[in-house]
Scaffold this motif. Structure first.
Motif, PDB file in Angstrom:
ATOM      1  N   ALA A 208      10.109  -4.557   3.199  1.00 50.50           N
ATOM      2  CA  ALA A 208       9.539  -4.497   4.560  1.00 50.50           C
ATOM      3  C   ALA A 208       8.284  -5.361   4.669  1.00 50.50           C
ATOM      4  N   VAL A 209       8.199  -6.092   5.756  1.00 47.35           N
ATOM      5  CA  VAL A 209       6.982  -6.880   6.040  1.00 47.35           C
ATOM      6  C   VAL A 209       6.645  -6.732   7.521  1.00 47.35           C
ATOM      7  N   LYS A 210       5.405  -6.361   7.797  1.00 50.88           N
ATOM      8  CA  LYS A 210       4.998  -6.179   9.191  1.00 50.88           C
ATOM      9  C   LYS A 210       4.647  -7.525   9.828  1.00 50.88           C
TER      10      LYS A 210
ATOM     11  N   VAL B  93      -1.161  -9.080  11.499  1.00 50.06           N
ATOM     12  CA  VAL B  93      -1.870  -7.861  11.079  1.00 50.06           C
ATOM     13  C   VAL B  93      -1.608  -7.524   9.604  1.00 50.06           C
ATOM     14  N   ALA B  94      -1.049  -8.475   8.864  1.00 51.16           N
ATOM     15  CA  ALA B  94      -0.714  -8.192   7.457  1.00 51.16           C
ATOM     16  C   ALA B  94      -1.913  -8.451   6.544  1.00 51.16           C
ATOM     17  N   LYS B  95      -1.978  -7.660   5.495  1.00 52.39           N
ATOM     18  CA  LYS B  95      -2.997  -7.812   4.430  1.00 52.39           C
ATOM     19  C   LYS B  95      -4.416  -7.843   4.990  1.00 52.39           C
ATOM     20  N   THR B  96      -4.686  -6.886   5.863  1.00 49.86           N
ATOM     21  CA  THR B  96      -6.018  -6.836   6.483  1.00 49.86           C
ATOM     22  C   THR B  96      -7.108  -6.563   5.444  1.00 49.86           C
ATOM     23  N   ARG B  97      -6.727  -5.926   4.337  1.00 45.03           N
ATOM     24  CA  ARG B  97      -7.731  -5.660   3.309  1.00 45.03           C
ATOM     25  C   ARG B  97      -8.177  -6.927   2.584  1.00 45.03           C
TER      26      ARG B  97
ATOM     27  N   VAL C 297      13.122  -6.329   6.112  1.00 43.77           N
ATOM     28  CA  VAL C 297      12.984  -5.508   7.312  1.00 43.77           C
ATOM     29  C   VAL C 297      11.689  -5.937   7.990  1.00 43.77           C
ATOM     30  N   THR C 298      11.808  -6.549   9.152  1.00 39.42           N
ATOM     31  CA  THR C 298      10.586  -7.132   9.736  1.00 39.42           C
ATOM     32  C   THR C 298      10.730  -7.343  11.238  1.00 39.42           C
TER      33      THR C 298
ATOM     34  N   ASP D 160      13.101  -5.078  12.854  1.00 35.98           N
ATOM     35  CA  ASP D 160      12.327  -3.858  13.091  1.00 35.98           C
ATOM     36  C   ASP D 160      11.587  -4.081  14.407  1.00 35.98           C
TER      37      ASP D 160
ATOM     38  N   GLU E 149       2.189   4.629   9.468  1.00 36.75           N
ATOM     39  CA  GLU E 149       3.324   4.275   8.623  1.00 36.75           C
ATOM     40  C   GLU E 149       4.640   4.769   9.189  1.00 36.75           C
TER      41      GLU E 149
ATOM     42  N   GLY F 124       6.348   3.744  11.696  1.00 37.29           N
ATOM     43  CA  GLY F 124       7.232   2.618  12.004  1.00 37.29           C
ATOM     44  C   GLY F 124       7.868   2.057  10.745  1.00 37.29           C
ATOM     45  N   LEU F 125       7.069   1.926   9.688  1.00 34.92           N
ATOM     46  CA  LEU F 125       7.569   1.405   8.412  1.00 34.92           C
ATOM     47  C   LEU F 125       8.677   2.302   7.860  1.00 34.92           C
TER      48      LEU F 125
ATOM     49  N   GLN G 209       8.292  -3.083  -2.667  1.00 33.57           N
ATOM     50  CA  GLN G 209       7.158  -3.716  -2.000  1.00 33.57           C
ATOM     51  C   GLN G 209       7.355  -5.236  -1.932  1.00 33.57           C
TER      52      GLN G 209
ATOM     53  N   ASP H 290      -3.004  -5.662  -2.619  1.00 33.26           N
ATOM     54  CA  ASP H 290      -3.603  -5.339  -1.318  1.00 33.26           C
ATOM     55  C   ASP H 290      -5.050  -5.781  -1.214  1.00 33.26           C
TER      56      ASP H 290
HETATM   57  N1  LIG Z   1       8.863  -3.819   8.879  1.00 29.49           N
HETATM   58  C1  LIG Z   1       7.687  -3.203   8.774  1.00 29.49           C
HETATM   59  N2  LIG Z   1       6.935  -3.368   7.665  1.00 29.49           N
HETATM   60  C2  LIG Z   1       5.752  -2.734   7.600  1.00 29.49           C
HETATM   61  C3  LIG Z   1       5.274  -1.905   8.652  1.00 29.49           C
HETATM   62  N3  LIG Z   1       4.056  -1.405   8.285  1.00 29.49           N
HETATM   63  C4  LIG Z   1       3.800  -1.910   7.046  1.00 29.49           C
HETATM   64  N4  LIG Z   1       4.808  -2.718   6.631  1.00 29.49           N
HETATM   65  C5  LIG Z   1       4.903  -3.432   5.336  1.00 29.49           C
HETATM   66  O1  LIG Z   1       4.870  -2.458   4.303  1.00 29.49           O
HETATM   67  C6  LIG Z   1       4.058  -2.889   3.203  1.00 29.49           C
HETATM   68  C7  LIG Z   1       2.876  -1.946   3.005  1.00 29.49           C
HETATM   69  O2  LIG Z   1       2.148  -1.925   4.216  1.00 29.49           O
HETATM   70  P1  LIG Z   1       0.553  -1.798   4.366  1.00 29.49           P
HETATM   71  O3  LIG Z   1      -0.082  -1.485   3.061  1.00 29.49           O
HETATM   72  O4  LIG Z   1       0.322  -0.884   5.510  1.00 29.49           O
HETATM   73  O5  LIG Z   1       0.121  -3.247   4.876  1.00 29.49           O
HETATM   74  P2  LIG Z   1      -0.338  -4.535   4.116  1.00 29.49           P
HETATM   75  O6  LIG Z   1      -0.087  -5.687   5.024  1.00 29.49           O
HETATM   76  O7  LIG Z   1       0.293  -4.604   2.760  1.00 29.49           O
HETATM   77  O8  LIG Z   1      -1.886  -4.356   3.889  1.00 29.49           O
HETATM   78  P3  LIG Z   1      -3.106  -3.881   4.867  1.00 29.49           P
HETATM   79  O9  LIG Z   1      -2.996  -4.588   6.174  1.00 29.49           O
HETATM   80  O10 LIG Z   1      -4.326  -4.291   4.114  1.00 29.49           O
HETATM   81  O11 LIG Z   1      -2.959  -2.391   5.004  1.00 29.49           O
HETATM   82  C8  LIG Z   1       3.660  -4.316   3.524  1.00 29.49           C
HETATM   83  O12 LIG Z   1       4.610  -5.218   2.988  1.00 29.49           O
HETATM   84  C9  LIG Z   1       3.723  -4.349   5.050  1.00 29.49           C
HETATM   85  O13 LIG Z   1       3.932  -5.662   5.556  1.00 29.49           O
HETATM   86  C10 LIG Z   1       6.093  -1.745   9.820  1.00 29.49           C
HETATM   87  O14 LIG Z   1       5.772  -1.042  10.771  1.00 29.49           O
HETATM   88  N5  LIG Z   1       7.291  -2.424   9.829  1.00 29.49           N
END
Ligand SMILES: Nc1nc2c(ncn2[C@@H]2O[C@H](COP(=O)(O)OP(=O)(O)OP(=O)(O)O)[C@@H](O)[C@H]2O)c(=O)[nH]1
Ligand SMILES: C=C(OP(=O)(O)O)C(=O)O
Length: 245
Positions: A17-19, A23-27, A64-65, A84, A99, A101-102, A126, A204
């Motif tokens: 899964a990748v969002k 908004v990814a990897k905000t940390r 899944v994205t 997604d 989480e 949605g994920l 992951q 992260d």
């Molecule tokens: N498809 C999908 N993937 C998600 C969603 N929320 C998180 N993810 C993915 O799940 C994994 C863990 O998510 P997070 O730790 O919340 O996000 P991150 O981008 O890795 O890091 P932060 O923004 O720093 O929290 C990452 O690969 C995200 O891209 C979602 O709603 N839909």
């Protein structure tokens, strides 16, 4: 004429899964600007997918994205895409359901895969495992095939690197999000024990990135780090020289 049933060859389908990239990897936002962060997310995904596809018995990978650029990359390396629908971004959720949605998307994708490919093992992995090695994933998969649902806890001991369902009658039941290791264990997933540092090192934070670099990262991640402008030092990490990873 023999009536023996031929052995069933195990087959696995991996979900990643990748969002939405913006908004990814905000940390990592204090370390990289948005373009470099996006490049790093895509590069870690590319390396992760490339390793997984090399594992015997992996017959399919689905990303899944909701993000079109992520979907393009997935298709370009032969992965399927499960769309997604974009949900309100985790960063603007204030109701503790960031989480949802994920997990809903992963569960729907797992159901879809199981309907299309009878008897296949389903794994949620992951997307940010730049040090992953195919032998590690192969060993973890073999251990997961003892049956049921199982989990590889991440290098911090709190998150989940991978969740396996190796029994078609057992739903994946993903419970990702902060502290997910405990939720997966409490919901009955069996912990998988093995020396798999690359599999356990999801990235992260800048410190995670230092850990991954010490293990060795894949070629796409290496190139993204070489090209990135490092905008801040990692607090407590090894990356104290701006501009050098
Ligand atoms: N498809 C999908 N993937 C998600 C969603 N929320 C998180 N993810 C993915 O799940 C994994 C863990 O998510 P997070 O730790 O919340 O996000 P991150 O981008 O890795 O890091 P932060 O923004 O720093 O929290 C990452 O690969 C995200 O891209 C979602 O709603 N839909
Ligand atoms: C969502 C998770 O990962 P992260 O470490 O990226 O927050 C998790 O471990 O469930």
């Amino acid at each position: 004429m023999s009536t023996a049933t031929p052995p069933v060859t195990p087959r696995a389908h991996v979900l990643v899964a990748v969002k939405e990239l913006h908004v990814a990897k905000t940390r990592l936002s204090g370390v990289f600007d948005v373009a470099d962060r996006t490049g790093l997310v895509l590069s870690m995904l590319r390396d992760t997918l490339s390793v997984v596809r090399d594992v015997d018995s992996v017959v399919g990978v689905t990303v899944v994205t909701p993000d079109p650029a992520v979907a393009r990359l997935a298709r370009s390396v032969g992965a399927h895409v499960y769309a997604d629908p974009a949900t309100p971004s985790a960063e603007v959720r204030t109701d503790g359901q960031g989480e949802h949605g994920l997990n809903a998307a992963l569960a729907a994708a797992a159901d879809h895969v199981r309907r299309s490919e009878q008897g296949v093992d389903v794994i949620a992995l992951q997307a940010d495992l730049p040090s992953l090695r195919s032998d590690e994933f192969g060993e973890a998969l073999a251990a997961a095939r003892i049956g049921g649902r199982s989990v590889v806890v991440d290098h911090h001991g709190t998150g989940t690197a991978a969740l396996f369902s190796c029994d078609p009658s057992v739903p994946l039941d993903p419970r990702f999000g902060p502290g997910s290791a405990q939720r997966h264990l409490e919901s009955g997933a069996r912990p998988l024990h093995g020396h798999w540092p690359g599999l356990r090192t999801d990235v992260d934070t800048a410190d995670d990135l230092d850990t991954a670099r010490a293990l060795g990262v894949g070629p796409a991640t290496r190139a993204a780090l070489d090209a990135a402008t490092h905008i801040a030092a990692s607090p407590g990490g090894n990356s104290s020289v701006t501009g050098a990873w």
